[in-house]
Design an enzyme around this catalytic site. Sequence first.
Site, PDB file in Angstrom:
ATOM      1  N   HIS A 218       0.823  -1.209   0.000  1.00 61.05           N
ATOM      2  CA  HIS A 218       0.000   0.000   0.000  1.00 61.05           C
ATOM      3  C   HIS A 218       0.856   1.257   0.000  1.00 61.05           C
ATOM      4  CE1 HIS A 218      -2.071  -3.303   2.165  1.00 61.05           C
ATOM      5  NE2 HIS A 218      -3.004  -3.020   1.287  1.00 61.05           N
TER       6      HIS A 218
HETATM    7  S1  FES Z   1       1.778  -0.535   3.225  1.00 53.95           S
HETATM    8 FE1  FES Z   1       0.177  -1.906   3.695  1.00 53.95          FE
HETATM    9  S2  FES Z   1       1.237  -3.662   4.363  1.00 53.95           S
HETATM   10 FE2  FES Z   1       2.787  -2.257   3.937  1.00 53.95          FE
END
Ligand code: FES
Length: 175
Positions: free
Chosen positions: A140
Amino acid sequence: MSQTPTLNKPTRRDFIVLTANTMVGMGAAAMVWPLVDSLSPSADVLALSSTEVDISSVPEGQAITVMWRGKPVFIRHRTAAEIKAAREAPLAGMIDPQKDEDRVKKGKEQWLIAVGVCTHLGCVPVGYAGDYNGWFCPCHGSQYDTSGRIRKGPAPKNLLVPEYQFTSDNVIRIG
Ligand code: FES
């Protein structure tokens, strides 16, 4: 002829719903057990409650990953420029402000040891990547700096520094 009230009697539909709910409940229980079972550490993992790593073969500017208690641990041999970047970064505005000095051992500032699990949802970040040349989590988009501190993205905490100590100049014991 009066009709018998049926309000309190289970109808055929109720029976189907009850049966379906029971089956769902049983299914959920059946799924939870393997999950709970898989969370209990196995004997070999428990035996590895601490691990010793010879870091003499990790050149400056490179990192290795070792497994400890079933998790990856990054061991990074930082360059002078990486240490400088970590120390000069302003704490104000950091998501989880922490001095670089508090994340490494005094006199061994070149070594950063951090559990390689993103503090967002647990992915393994990629090293030498992202805006801060620390770690980038492709899941993410969390970005960590050369001190393993979260600088951008959804992760709420810095990469965890595990308990460790130098047992000699070139050997660390994690755990
Ligand atoms: S940014 Fe979501 S698990 Fe690493």
